[in-house]
Scaffold this active site. Sequence first.
Site, short mmCIF file in Angstrom:
data_model
loop_
_atom_site.label_atom_id
_atom_site.label_comp_id
_atom_site.label_asym_id
_atom_site.label_seq_id
_atom_site.Cartn_x
_atom_site.Cartn_y
_atom_site.Cartn_z
N ASN A 70 0.80 -1.18 -0.16
CA ASN A 70 -0.12 -0.12 -0.01
C ASN A 70 0.93 1.11 0.02
OD1 ASN A 70 0.63 0.31 2.84
ND2 ASN A 70 -0.97 1.32 3.19
N ARG A 71 2.19 1.17 0.13
CA ARG A 71 2.98 2.34 0.09
C ARG A 71 4.36 2.08 -0.55
NH1 ARG A 71 2.76 -0.46 4.65
NH2 ARG A 71 4.62 -0.52 5.92
N CYS A 185 3.27 -9.31 37.62
CA CYS A 185 1.85 -9.89 38.53
C CYS A 185 0.35 -9.09 37.63
CB CYS A 185 1.90 -8.93 39.75
SG CYS A 185 2.95 -9.89 40.84
#
Lengths: 632, 396
Positions: A70-71, A185
């Site tokens: 796309n580019r 955690c």
Amino acid sequence: MEEKQQTKPNPRDVGPRKALGSLHQRIKEARVLMVGAGGIGCELLKNLVLTGFGEIHIVDLDTIDLSNLNRQFLFGMQHIKKSKAMVAKETAGKFNPNVKLHAHHANIKDAEFNIKWYKGFNLVFNALDNLDARRHVNKMCLAADVPLVESGTTGFNGQVQVIKKGVTECYDCTPKPVPKSFPVCTIRSTPSQPIHCIVWAKSYLFTEIFGTSEDDSPEFDHTKDAENAQEIEALRRESQELKKIREQIGTDSFARSIFEKVFTRDIQRLCGMEDMWKRRKAPTALDYDTVETAAKGIPGHTANMDQKIWSLEENFVVFVDSLQRLSKRVQELHAEDGDKSILSFDKDDVDTLDFVAAAANLRSHVFGIELKSKFDIKQMAGNIIPAIATTNAITAGVCVLQAFKVLRQDLSSAQMVFLSRSSERVFSTEKLSAPNLSCDVCGVARATVEVDLSRATLDDLIEGYLKKGLGYGDEISILTDQLLYDPDFDDNVGNEFTSMGVEEGTFITVMDDNEEEGENGEILQPRVNLVLAVVNKEIEEDQDPIVPPEEGMVIPRKVKQVEAAPAPQEAHGAAAGAGMKRMHEDMADSNCGAKKRKLDDATAELSIKDGRRGKGKMEVVEVDDSGVIEID
Amino acid sequence: MVVPTATAPLPAGPLTVPEMDAITADEVAIYDRQIRLWGMEAQARMRNSKILLIGMRAIANEIAKNLALAGIGSLTVLDPEVVTEDDLASQFFIQEEHIGMNRAEAAAPSIRKLNPRVTIHTDTDSPSSKPPTFFSQFDITIATELDLDALISINTSCRQCSRPFYSAASYGLYGYIFADLISHTFVIERDKSNIETRLAPETQTRKVISCRTKKEGDKVVEFVTKEEKYSSLADTVNCPIDPTWRPRKRRTVPAALPCIKALWEFIRTSPTHNYPTFSRTDLATFTRLATEAVANLDLPADMLKASFISTFVEGCTSELVPVAAILGGVLAQDVINVLGKREQPLQNFLVFDGEVNAGPVLSLHPEGIAKEENGNGNRAKNGEIETSTAEVVSLD
């Protein structure tokens, strides 16, 4: 040749010569390096070739992927999986036959690209997508004293910066944030956001089942482990139990075993930790049979609907289905290599993405966290940064205009350029800042040291080169990417360099901790860090195995400072995602982004003046397809 | 790491693209990195758009490349002229073997290769031969490297059928982009601030017409619908700089602006309608025109230096690829934003100075545009733009 062109000029030269005057001849004679042939690189190469830069070297280790098309307009469908550097050279070469192009399908950090090689260029362009390579090229350009045009884009934002040793800031003069990590955690016991569950699925569950242990993942922050020793110990037991289940891979009950382990029993254990849920909503364990019954009839290809937010049952189906697909692959690999192979997460590997998406969503469901679509999870798990052709095109255009100033040797008019999203202007520009005196990268002395690597030892460096040659005292530390020597650690002194991993091109840093008295009784500050680039050289047996420093070489002293404080905490803590977001908010629909930056810069300048490390400037780093985004 | 703003779906309802127009999985894969920036709806709108690009030179190369890569529906390239040797220096769709061919036809195969999903048409007629109705078949018309009369004529035709119009050109290190979107409505997505968004004018041309909020996790996102009103090129070309600007701010206007206007006037009034040469007479005429332009713009008279004028004139016929890349990139991005109905569009005259990397966007309008906007709003109506505007308004 020149005369010939005077009589009948090449039509390609006529326009540029009129607009650029004598600069055009310098452009034609310039030998430049372009590192990266991706989003910015494709656009930049087109500009360089058509502008008529004489010789261009392209380095890129990457291959072409569908999501580049796309580019990255030098590539087409037929080029997928081929070398970016090679294809870029082939396509752009046709734009102007007068330009000499050389493609290197290689890692810019390879030893062949040494300082001598860099010195052969008039100018280097960074068109990179990751911090590590940017830092490397920055360092090499400083060492070779070659000007660098650094650039980056993210979505609509882009920036270009000219870097010249001793004249401007270098890439590392402003702190760059480190990748976001999460306390263990938070990921393992108390997730509260989708990203926590995605990291859990990708860096804990997936790696424990199909990869190596999760402890290596940079996404885990162990600094708070000590405060939560009991919980950490419980988590360690959980991991070990999971590892045991891993042995059941391929059996019919594998999916159930995993599911009941991580979504039932582990959750039940967590629910028993009452203190943990006093201020948080406690999780709800899932029951395999209940979910399985409810999921009856949902087809396996649910996974293809990547825009949709799947229900609990749909996630269950994708979880089981993708687990089977991955198990099959692992078993096939193990049949070949005897249980050695592991799988690693790859956002473009559909099986791994499906598994991570489904597992993350199941965990989000358990903890009452918003579920995400596979499309969104791909972005978060794969650190995908939006990238468009136009931003890259504009940025690459700016790179060349800045390069003109470098070639004119007019650095005072070179700029730091940002694409602006203000309604009043397309660019905002700033003068280039002077080097940060306390920068660890450019605020150092650099030298090349010729070493006979077949016999030189660390002692030769310490006693001969440093103490005798340069007058260093005893209080020194020597390091590469590891510590080689300090006054309390002299184990290596008799060792040869090669045994410590030192080779051609290795950078050795010498840190001076000696405050000594000068001839007139004044206190001399320690020397600035000295960075030595190692060059291998055969030296006659009867001579020292290290060529002594040039006569008159003096390592400058540090400027007396209040305190060379480490980079401020917020630079490290800036969440990549949050930083990016903040930037969009700041810049959208007004120019307050630019204002904010100005403010930050003012702070930075002030801080440098009083000798302390300044607050970071807003930085944009294109991370195209891998790695992380760094914005501060 | 994540940009939830851009991919957050706009609300369902009239905005939803019809099923037949929905983006396919293949398209999502190719356009992945941009969909993550502007979202699926904008991509779908773009896919159904028809764009006319007039004049196939350096800037047009960049625009064609950028729009084709972005995935617009169709691109019509119009150029009556043939490829010459000069074109090779600044264009990447053509090579030696194309010399003598029509410029649009020579470039078309290479544009098609960039993205086979985009339909590429060519037209070899002169733009001046086209009736006003011709322009109604396109959602947006972009005219590059044309003289002022031709631009005004096309702009007028576009206005007659309520179609947005852009023009652009580069002159050596300098250039411009002009936009006449007639009336354009767009959505800005942002975090809700402490200050209430008022439904009121923001500038003489822009007003907030609606605002909707949505809760996303811990924060509130605001969808602000705004409207910009535009002036035609014919009306703009004689306008002074915003009268409220203080002298200091006037000095920030690049000297390229009066020079571009002088160049237009030079070509319009010269007997051969040619660019000025570097001759003494041409320079003198040009300097007079540029000085007049400074006065008309109401800029400080001393901002125009003789050295700048000669640099400008000497380079004005050349096309520099990095300059074309910047102007073509900015223009194409604005077209993409306008098609997607997102982001603030250019309002309305960008002057680019590649010597100092300045690109101010000047809002040049005849006096009273604000009044006109509030009064008889019949500048543009019933056009497609207006219809789709209604969709956005219904968000509220």
